[in-house]
Design an enzyme around this catalytic site. Structure first.
Site, PDB file in Angstrom:
ATOM      1  N   ARG A   1       0.813  -1.214   0.000  1.00  0.00           N
ATOM      2  CA  ARG A   1       0.000   0.000   0.000  1.00  0.00           C
ATOM      3  C   ARG A   1       0.851   1.271   0.000  1.00  0.00           C
ATOM      4  NH1 ARG A   1      -1.050   3.036   4.585  1.00  0.00           N
ATOM      5  NH2 ARG A   1      -0.429   2.179   6.615  1.00  0.00           N
ATOM      6  N   HIS A   2       0.223   2.347  -0.468  1.00  0.00           N
ATOM      7  CA  HIS A   2       0.875   3.652  -0.497  1.00  0.00           C
ATOM      8  C   HIS A   2       0.851   4.243   0.914  1.00  0.00           C
ATOM      9  CE1 HIS A   2       1.723   7.845  -1.521  1.00  0.00           C
ATOM     10  NE2 HIS A   2       2.133   7.411  -2.703  1.00  0.00           N
ATOM     11  N   PRO A   3       1.919   4.929   1.322  1.00  0.00           N
ATOM     12  CA  PRO A   3       1.955   5.461   2.676  1.00  0.00           C
ATOM     13  C   PRO A   3       1.062   6.673   2.916  1.00  0.00           C
ATOM     14  CG  PRO A   3       3.931   6.094   1.486  1.00  0.00           C
ATOM     15  CD  PRO A   3       3.205   5.119   0.622  1.00  0.00           C
TER      16      PRO A   3
END
Length: 390
Positions: A236-238
């Site tokens: 996932r993207h932070p």
């Protein structure tokens, strides 16, 4: 250097530029491969008898390295011992004609051979000298040896790769070497443009570790704001949610709903409109704070149908998404094929080989479906010596 008769096959914006390539393995050879893709003539100087180290790195086919062949396509090869007087004469004749020299030795090696930057700039003021090394030409650790794995570890990239609590995980491609190769190409092109305006070459100093720092982007921004070193987050993207791989009935797909409008559209496609009123999900910042809950809520619906169904309806609705493909699927994807990103080349002995194409598409230059093969070790010696009048 005088253009060879086959230069028409290498037409590109760097046509007429001659690159003397002393590099080996990956960072330097990747840079010179890209320069060749852009039209430069690349003469690869290799160690007599053994050549580039990567000739001994697999996978192999009929005793030849596919690793070497894919990265050194379209180059010429001459074997020279730079400690031998006769070979130094040949090398210096090549230097006199070269526009660019690329090497990826440890700092100090070229100087000990008598061909350091200070010496060459005095003899050949127009020469662009590109040195790609593990740690650069300056600093307390400049002389340390490095490979891709070392700079991935030291540069922080491995610390944000993988899953929380999991073992250290290397990025699945050699980004330490490849980013150094790409930044070297940028530096060489900038130096050539500078020379075009001033008539003077310069040193291009690229460190693999520097390049790893340069690509940390969001991780540096998060550390700068919070003072806390970020860790791995899996797929996932932070800072954006939902922006990850999500489980469906028969596998995973990637969904990247990068703003509130796409979030609303996604909920409509999934028939989960009630989530739009959930106080925990009202903004991207809140969704990112509760990313695990977002994933649970979305996967509760996604697991009801197979990947192909969701990809079709999400694409129709304009929600950015994509399948999770392995290398074989990626290489055979219609978009990849339509962009000529799988090209044909050959081993030094002539056996055919598939390789990645050039992602830089230029409107004024052709992007052929094939590339010349990688060179046989010392295979161009006779032609080069004849050209030099030796």
């Amino acid at each position: 250097m005088e253009e060879r008769s086959d230069d028409a096959d290498r037409a590109g914006p760097l046509s007429g530029v001659m690159v003397l390539d002393l590099s080996r393995v990956l960072a330097g050879p990747y840079a010179t491969m890209m320069l060749a893709e852009l039209g430069a003539r690349v003469v690869k100087v290799e160690a007599p008898g053994v050549g580039d180290d990567s000739r001994q790195i697999g996978p192999f086919k009929e005793g030849e390295s596919a690793y070497f062949a894919s990265i050194n396509r379209g180059k010429e090869s001459i074997a020279l011992d730079l400690k031998a007087a006769g070979d130094r004469v040949i090398f210096e004749a090549l230097l006199a004609r070269a526009d660019v020299l690329v090497e990826n030795f440890r700092p100090g090696v070229m100087a000990r051979l008598g061909y350091g930057w200070e010496v060459l700039r005095a003899r050949h003021p127009r020469l662009v000298y590109a040195a790609a090394s593990g740690f650069g030409q300056t600093g307390p650790e400049a002389a340390r040896p490095a490979y891709d794995m070392i700079v991935q570890a030291m540069g922080g990239v491995m610390s944000v790769t993988g899953h929380e609590g999991g073992p250290p995980t290397r990025v699945g491609t050699s980004i330490g070497d490849i980013t150094a190769g790409l930044f070297t190409v940028i530096g060489v092109q900038a130096a050539l443009w500078h020379r075009e305006r001033t008539g003077v070459g310069q040193l291009v100093d690229v460190a693999m570790l520097d390049c790893q720092i340069a690509i940390l982007e969001n991780a540096i921004a998060r550390y700068a704001v919070s003072g806390v070193a970020p860790g791995p987050l899996g797929a996932r993207h932070p800072s954006i949610t939902p922006f990850a791989a999500y489980a469906c009935a028969d596998g995973h797909i990637v969904i990247a709903a990068g703003n509130d409008g796409l979030w609303a559209t996604l909920l409509g496609v999934l028939g989960a409109e009630t989530l739009a009123n959930d106080a925990r999900f009202l903004s991207n910042a809140l969704r990112t704070e509760h990313a695990e809950l977002v994933a649970e809520a979305l996967e509760a619906r996604l697991r009801e149908r197979p990947c192909a169904h969701w990809l079709a309806v999400l694409e129709a609705a304009g929600v950015p998404c994509g399948p999770l493909q392995d290398v074989a699927q990626a290489l055979n994807h219609p978009q990849v094929r339509a962009r000529n990103m799988v090209i044909g080349t050959a081993f030094p002995g002539g056996a055919p080989l598939l390789a990645a194409g050039n992602p830089v598409k230029l409107s004024a230059h052709a992007d052929p479906a094939t590339r010349p093969p990688a060179p046989v070790l010392d295979g161009d010696r006779a032609a080069i010596l004849a050209e030099l009048g030796l």
